[in-house]
Design a protein around this motif. Structure first.
Motif, PDB file in Angstrom:
ATOM      1  N   MET A  47      49.174  41.776  30.105  1.00 51.62           N
ATOM      2  CA  MET A  47      48.540  42.002  31.400  1.00 51.62           C
ATOM      3  C   MET A  47      49.582  42.086  32.499  1.00 51.62           C
ATOM      4  N   GLN A  48      49.295  42.895  33.530  1.00 53.66           N
ATOM      5  CA  GLN A  48      50.194  43.015  34.667  1.00 53.66           C
ATOM      6  C   GLN A  48      50.034  41.837  35.627  1.00 53.66           C
ATOM      7  N   ASN A  49      48.785  41.407  35.813  1.00 59.53           N
ATOM      8  CA  ASN A  49      48.510  40.269  36.691  1.00 59.53           C
ATOM      9  C   ASN A  49      48.366  39.000  35.855  1.00 59.53           C
ATOM     10  N   LEU A  50      48.732  37.873  36.434  1.00 70.19           N
ATOM     11  CA  LEU A  50      48.656  36.608  35.726  1.00 70.19           C
ATOM     12  C   LEU A  50      47.218  36.304  35.293  1.00 70.19           C
ATOM     13  N   ASP A  51      47.076  35.830  34.067  1.00 72.73           N
ATOM     14  CA  ASP A  51      45.759  35.524  33.512  1.00 72.73           C
ATOM     15  C   ASP A  51      45.396  34.068  33.820  1.00 72.73           C
ATOM     16  N   PHE A  52      44.784  33.848  34.996  1.00 74.11           N
ATOM     17  CA  PHE A  52      44.441  32.490  35.409  1.00 74.11           C
ATOM     18  C   PHE A  52      43.236  31.931  34.663  1.00 74.11           C
ATOM     19  N   SER A  53      42.468  32.779  33.986  1.00 78.15           N
ATOM     20  CA  SER A  53      41.235  32.322  33.343  1.00 78.15           C
ATOM     21  C   SER A  53      41.483  31.311  32.230  1.00 78.15           C
ATOM     22  N   VAL A  54      42.704  31.276  31.678  1.00 79.37           N
ATOM     23  CA  VAL A  54      42.983  30.368  30.561  1.00 79.37           C
ATOM     24  C   VAL A  54      42.911  28.910  30.978  1.00 79.37           C
ATOM     25  N   ILE A  55      42.962  28.638  32.270  1.00 75.37           N
ATOM     26  CA  ILE A  55      42.908  27.254  32.746  1.00 75.37           C
ATOM     27  C   ILE A  55      41.566  26.628  32.421  1.00 75.37           C
TER      28      ILE A  55
END
Length: 414
Positions: A47-55
């Motif tokens: 992904m180009q943008n950080l994947d914050f959903s993993v939190i």
């Protein structure tokens, strides 16, 4: 430091988990381990943008599907306030999880995909938030970056939200704002792409909402355990341990024991080794009375008699949570606080469609995620107040006596 309890809700892929991760990141509330996890998962997915959903998508099954299945709880704090965020699932079939996540929350954040507008789940989540008497509901119109940050798109969805909320006689405080949880617009920092929006960011809103339970002044004390102590320090010590559900209690107050109706004066209030002169709602303490009264687990202490507490024929809103349908005449166990008794589902008066709550529908059974008005007959009083009068003492659950599953959450109408 003040504590604010938040529930996030929305349809599938509306970006709830990403929003929470973005909020933590831009508030500098992520741990080193969480930052490393985000970087790792972002790289793995390319992904180009950080994947914050993993939190918040902590379950393996959720990460594989990219959706939230269970209610994930996140604890963090800013310099001014502590937060507990319950991230609820988006699928219609997980409405029961949303009720669970929202039951102890004060504020609901409902996400709406700017490309899709209001969906069935939006109506359902707002209905539940309203039914649970939330202090505030914040509608975040998300993914504005995917509609070129269009003000017209925002205004159209905002108008639809106003139309939806206008169907209810009473409503919580409602906020509507355009965001991009992926890019960070109006989450913590003001968006440079939407200069047409001059309102507060999500962080500013959450920091200004008044915290604390919506508590009734009606005194209710749920007896959980009777303590008998006989030693050198405590001679013939007898106290009633439990929680002040609502209201307050002072040494010297006269209380009534339910169901016996016997009265006595409060002699002592103790928390651990400390003696107190007064306690408020939410505190768990030991109460000693001047008179020796037969009291056991499941009884309640009140200050004023109320015949409504003894009702065995009750009306309630019910959210059905079991895959097995409910039919009139079915028997369950009702639990309210420490009190349990058998009950029977007398009648299903109407199904309430969240998208049009005034259009009540007839039904001869309750299906999974149905919300209904019902009549229930209990084997013994459960000492409940109407939910609108005392949120802390107006809810109950139904349990299937054969499977021991919780099959419904109920909110007393009267």
């Amino acid at each position: 430091m003040e504590l604010l309890r938040i529930n996030t809700a929305g349809s599938v892929d509306d970006g709830k988990s990403t929003l929470i991760g973005r909020f933590l990141n831009d508030s500098n509330a992520l741990t080193v381990e969480q930052e490393a996890l985000i970087a790792k998962k972002t790289k793995e997915k390319g992904m180009q943008n950080l994947d914050f959903s993993v939190i918040t998508d902590g379950l393996i099954a959720e990460r594989e599907q990219g959706i939230t299945i269970d209610v994930a709880h996140i604890y963090f704090s800013s310099g001014k306030r502590k937060f507990i965020v319950a991230d609820s699932p988006g699928h219609v079939e997980y409405t029961r999880n949303m009720v669970t996540g929202a039951s102890n929350s004060e504020v609901a954040i409902i996400l709406i995909d700017a490309r899709k507008g209001i969906l069935e789940q939006t109506h359902r989540h707002y209905f539940i938030s309203n039914m649970l008497q939330m202090k505030a509901v914040v509608f975040c119109i998300n993914k504005m970056d995917l509609v070129d940050y269009s003000e017209d798109v925002f205004l159209k969805i905002a108008a639809d939200i106003n139309k939806m909320t206008a169907q209810f006689e009473t409503t919580p405080d409602v906020y509507v704002l355009p965001i991009s949880s992926l890019k960070g617009d109006n989450v913590v920092n003001q968006s440079k792409e939407m200069d047409w929006y001059q309102g507060e960011t999500l962080s500013q809103i959450l920091h200004t909402i008044k915290t604390g339970e919506i508590s009734s002044n009606i005194f209710r004390f749920d007896v959980q355990q009777v303590l008998h102590v006989q030693n050198d320090e405590f001679v013939d010590y007898r106290a009633y341990a439990g929680k002040v559900i609502s209201g307050s209690l002072n040494v010297g107050d006269t209380v009534m024991v339910l169901p016996s109706g016997k009265q006595s004066e409060v002699k002592e209030i103790r928390k651990f080794t400390d003696t107190l002169n007064a306690v408020q709602a939410g505190e768990s303490v030991q109460v000693r009375l001047k008179d020796d009264i037969d009291i056991s687990r499941g009884m309640m202490l009140v200050k004023q008699p109320d015949d409504n507490l003894f009702a065995k024929d009750i009306k309630a809103k019910l959210v059905w949570m079991d895959e097995k349908p409910a039919t009139p005449g079915a028997k369950y166990i009702v639990q309210a606080g420490t009190r349990t008794t058998q009950c029977k589902l007398q009648t299903i008066e109407a199904i309430i469609p969240p998208e049009n709550p005034s259009d009540l529908q007839d039904a001869n059974q309750l299906l999974l995620n149905d919300i209904a008005l019902v009549a229930i007959k209990t084997g013994a009083p459960v000492f409940l107040d109407a939910f609108k009068e005392n949120r802390a003492n107006g809810a109950f659950i139904l349990i299937d006596p054969m499977t021991n599953n919780t099959v419904a959450a109920g909110f007393l109408e009267r």
